[in-house]
Design a protein around this motif. Structure first.
Motif, mmCIF file in Angstrom:
data_model
loop_
_atom_site.group_PDB
_atom_site.id
_atom_site.type_symbol
_atom_site.label_atom_id
_atom_site.label_comp_id
_atom_site.label_asym_id
_atom_site.label_seq_id
_atom_site.Cartn_x
_atom_site.Cartn_y
_atom_site.Cartn_z
ATOM 1 N N THR A 125 39.105 32.963 14.866
ATOM 2 C CA THR A 125 40.438 33.437 14.499
ATOM 3 C C THR A 125 40.713 33.051 13.061
ATOM 4 O O THR A 125 40.677 31.861 12.714
ATOM 5 N N LEU A 126 40.979 34.046 12.221
ATOM 6 C CA LEU A 126 41.279 33.822 10.812
ATOM 7 C C LEU A 126 42.697 34.293 10.539
ATOM 8 O O LEU A 126 43.026 35.471 10.736
ATOM 9 N N ARG A 127 43.544 33.379 10.098
ATOM 10 C CA ARG A 127 44.929 33.717 9.777
ATOM 11 C C ARG A 127 45.132 33.620 8.275
ATOM 12 O O ARG A 127 44.753 32.618 7.664
ATOM 13 N N ARG A 128 45.747 34.690 7.739
ATOM 14 C CA ARG A 128 46.075 34.713 6.316
ATOM 15 C C ARG A 128 47.582 34.780 6.167
ATOM 16 O O ARG A 128 48.245 35.569 6.855
ATOM 17 N N ASP A 129 48.099 33.973 5.269
ATOM 18 C CA ASP A 129 49.544 33.953 5.057
ATOM 19 C C ASP A 129 50.045 35.296 4.533
ATOM 20 O O ASP A 129 51.147 35.750 4.903
ATOM 21 N N ALA A 130 49.235 35.941 3.701
ATOM 22 C CA ALA A 130 49.635 37.242 3.160
ATOM 23 C C ALA A 130 49.740 38.259 4.294
ATOM 24 O O ALA A 130 48.784 38.437 5.067
ATOM 25 N N PHE A 131 50.878 38.899 4.423
ATOM 26 C CA PHE A 131 51.142 39.909 5.450
ATOM 27 C C PHE A 131 51.060 39.344 6.867
ATOM 28 O O PHE A 131 50.971 40.097 7.829
ATOM 29 N N ASN A 132 51.035 38.011 6.992
ATOM 30 C CA ASN A 132 50.893 37.400 8.327
ATOM 31 C C ASN A 132 49.712 37.999 9.089
ATOM 32 O O ASN A 132 49.801 38.318 10.285
ATOM 33 N N GLN A 133 48.605 38.176 8.400
ATOM 34 C CA GLN A 133 47.439 38.835 8.979
ATOM 35 C C GLN A 133 46.640 37.877 9.842
ATOM 36 O O GLN A 133 46.375 36.739 9.462
ATOM 37 N N THR A 134 46.210 38.343 11.029
ATOM 38 C CA THR A 134 45.345 37.593 11.935
ATOM 39 C C THR A 134 44.117 38.430 12.244
ATOM 40 O O THR A 134 44.241 39.585 12.666
ATOM 41 N N THR A 135 42.936 37.852 12.031
ATOM 42 C CA THR A 135 41.677 38.546 12.292
ATOM 43 C C THR A 135 40.912 37.766 13.355
ATOM 44 O O THR A 135 40.765 36.543 13.257
ATOM 45 N N GLN A 136 40.417 38.490 14.366
ATOM 46 C CA GLN A 136 39.638 37.876 15.442
ATOM 47 C C GLN A 136 38.278 38.540 15.528
ATOM 48 O O GLN A 136 38.158 39.747 15.371
ATOM 49 N N ALA A 137 37.261 37.715 15.781
ATOM 50 C CA ALA A 137 35.893 38.242 15.854
ATOM 51 C C ALA A 137 35.015 37.240 16.584
ATOM 52 O O ALA A 137 35.387 36.074 16.788
ATOM 53 N N GLY A 138 33.857 37.729 16.979
ATOM 54 C CA GLY A 138 32.876 36.819 17.578
ATOM 55 C C GLY A 138 32.136 36.018 16.521
ATOM 56 O O GLY A 138 31.635 34.915 16.795
ATOM 57 N N ARG A 139 32.114 36.568 15.291
ATOM 58 C CA ARG A 139 31.382 35.892 14.217
ATOM 59 C C ARG A 139 31.925 36.364 12.875
ATOM 60 O O ARG A 139 32.193 37.552 12.696
ATOM 61 N N LEU A 140 32.107 35.439 11.952
ATOM 62 C CA LEU A 140 32.487 35.761 10.588
ATOM 63 C C LEU A 140 31.568 35.013 9.633
ATOM 64 O O LEU A 140 31.198 33.862 9.884
ATOM 65 N N GLU A 141 31.235 35.693 8.544
ATOM 66 C CA GLU A 141 30.419 35.067 7.512
ATOM 67 C C GLU A 141 31.219 35.004 6.225
ATOM 68 O O GLU A 141 31.960 35.927 5.896
ATOM 69 N N GLY A 142 31.057 33.902 5.503
ATOM 70 C CA GLY A 142 31.792 33.751 4.257
ATOM 71 C C GLY A 142 30.997 32.989 3.225
ATOM 72 O O GLY A 142 29.851 32.585 3.459
ATOM 73 N N ARG A 143 31.626 32.805 2.093
ATOM 74 C CA ARG A 143 30.960 32.104 1.002
ATOM 75 C C ARG A 143 32.011 31.375 0.167
ATOM 76 O O ARG A 143 33.123 31.874 -0.031
ATOM 77 N N ILE A 144 31.647 30.193 -0.287
ATOM 78 C CA ILE A 144 32.524 29.418 -1.152
ATOM 79 C C ILE A 144 32.240 29.802 -2.589
ATOM 80 O O ILE A 144 31.098 29.711 -3.057
ATOM 81 N N GLY A 145 33.257 30.235 -3.285
ATOM 82 C CA GLY A 145 33.086 30.678 -4.661
ATOM 83 C C GLY A 145 33.019 29.515 -5.638
ATOM 84 O O GLY A 145 33.142 28.342 -5.276
ATOM 85 N N GLU A 146 32.838 29.852 -6.898
ATOM 86 C CA GLU A 146 32.730 28.828 -7.934
ATOM 87 C C GLU A 146 34.008 28.018 -8.078
ATOM 88 O O GLU A 146 33.979 26.865 -8.497
ATOM 89 N N ASN A 147 35.133 28.632 -7.729
ATOM 90 C CA ASN A 147 36.404 27.919 -7.826
ATOM 91 C C ASN A 147 36.699 27.067 -6.603
ATOM 92 O O ASN A 147 37.750 26.431 -6.516
ATOM 93 N N GLY A 148 35.770 27.065 -5.623
ATOM 94 C CA GLY A 148 35.946 26.253 -4.428
ATOM 95 C C GLY A 148 36.663 26.957 -3.303
ATOM 96 O O GLY A 148 36.838 26.383 -2.221
ATOM 97 N N ALA A 149 37.088 28.203 -3.481
ATOM 98 C CA ALA A 149 37.797 28.946 -2.446
ATOM 99 C C ALA A 149 36.792 29.616 -1.511
ATOM 100 O O ALA A 149 35.719 30.069 -1.929
ATOM 101 N N LEU A 150 37.157 29.719 -0.222
ATOM 102 C CA LEU A 150 36.298 30.313 0.794
ATOM 103 C C LEU A 150 36.791 31.707 1.122
ATOM 104 O O LEU A 150 37.979 31.920 1.410
ATOM 105 N N SER A 151 35.900 32.704 1.067
ATOM 106 C CA SER A 151 36.249 34.079 1.419
ATOM 107 C C SER A 151 35.311 34.564 2.509
ATOM 108 O O SER A 151 34.112 34.269 2.490
#
Length: 385
Positions: free
Chosen positions: A329-355
């Protein structure tokens, strides 16, 4: 028949020859007897049941009769356990006091274990009390084996227990495969006082403890206890691990370091401080060889504007890839968005933020919309593939 005067004279002469005490003038100093020079020295000691305890030999020795002291050159010997050779000992010089009650070895002292891990104990001076089966090395003591090197301030070896007791500060160097003096170790562990049983491998040391890895990682703990035969060390809370290149810091409870597998594992709750945000979970596994952290339960990652929950997460700090598995479960404050999945992949950028992204995965997102013209609020589910 002799007169009394000649008889007295003869008595005095005899007494003078025997004791050099019946003569005119002050007594002359008695010359000390010269020590015996022995072409070879061969001492041995046995237990009350007749089994061998120790042997000590020397190609040349001197024995002082008055002090009952032997001074020997290039001594060497064997310590026995269960009537079998267990250690071989040698040095440059030996002083044997009181007919073997105390033995002092000096210069290039080497005590070599003949079985098991074949630990070599070294130093510049060793004081041995055979009756107590105790050896004390108080000048440059140390111990090495195939993949480790131990340096301490003071070392006591209990021969009957195969146990080393050391006083710190202590420095333990470890090589991943084989100890090579011309190559730096992969890990350097610093601690306080402790002990090491050479027979069963048990190792304990007081803190504070700090382990420095050659890749820049640093682990600290309050104390350690482990087993060198089984290849692990337990780090006791509070445990903190600072990752290389400033990637973050993990704070955890008691953690087991399997230095053979190059793995740290804990079943306790932990918290990780990242460049931007934090992560928590129940337990973790750090695989040092592939730069990977696995959170097996209750994974939670929080950063500005986002929160992610999953049953399991993993993070590779060499390429900054993050994978979340199981009821994600991924919740984003912008637009009160909630994303659900069996698997998510991400990466930490140079600024330290995770997308996060969802390549090839089906997810369900829900966005809370603003009020419409009728004043109603509604949630609109969105499904993407």
């Amino acid at each position: 028949m002799l007169s009394p005067s000649p008889r007295l004279a003869l008595f005095c002469i005899a007494l003078a020859l025997a004791l050099t005490a019946c003569r005119d003038g002050p007594p002359q100093p008695v010359e000390a007897p010269r020590p015996f020079v022995l072409r070879a020295l061969d001492l041995n000691q046995r237990h009350p049941d007749g089994t061998k305890d120790w042997d000590l030999k020397s190609p040349e020795a001197r024995y002082d009769l008055n002090s009952r002291t032997v001074r020997a050159r290039q001594p060497s010997g064997v310590l026995y356990r269960d009537n079998k050779p267990a250690y071989r000992i040698r040095a440059d010089l030996a002083v044997v006091l009181d007919d073997g009650a105390l033995v002092v070895l000096e210069g290039g002292v080497r005590l070599q274990q003949l079985n098991q891990r074949k630990v070599l104990i070294t130093g510049d001076r060793l004081v041995w009390t055979p009756s107590n089966s105790k050896m004390v090395i108080d000048q440059r003591p140390g111990a090495v084996d195939r993949d480790s090197s131990l340096m301490v301030n003071h070392l006591t070896f209990h021969q009957d227990k195969d146990k080393l007791v050391f006083r710190g500060p202590t420095q333990l160097k470890r090589w991943l495969k084989e100890r090579k003096p011309d190559l730096p170790p992969q890990t350097v562990v610093r601690s306080g006082d402790g002990s090491w049983n050479l027979e069963d491998g048990r190792l304990v040391a007081s803190g504070p403890v700090q382990a420095d890895q050659d890749d820049g990682q640093v682990v600290t703990a309050s104390r350690i206890a482990g087993n060198t035969r089984n290849g692990y060390i337990d780090l006791f809370a509070p445990v903190r691990m600072t990752l290389s290149e400033g990637k973050g810091q993990i704070s955890a409870g008691t953690t087991r370091w399997n230095y053979v597998k190059q793995q740290l594992k804990s079943d306790s709750p932990f918290e990780a401080a990242l460049k931007k945000g934090r992560a928590t979970g129940t337990g973790f596994v750090v695989n040092q060889l592939n730069s990977n952290v696995i959170v097996p339960e209750d994974c939670f990652i929080e950063q500005p504007g986002e929160q992610l929950k999953a049953r399991r997460c993993s993070w590779n700090w060499s390429n900054d890839q993050v994978i979340a598995d199981g009821d994600v479960t991924l919740r984003r404050d912008a637009f009160n968005q909630t994303t659900q999945a069996g698997r998510l992949e991400g990466r930490i950028g140079e600024n330290g933020a995770l997308s996060f992204g969802t390549p090839g995965q089906r997810v369900q997102s829900r966005i809370k919309l603003e009020e419409n013209s009728t004043g109603e609020k509604r949630d609109q589910p969105r499904v993407s593939f």
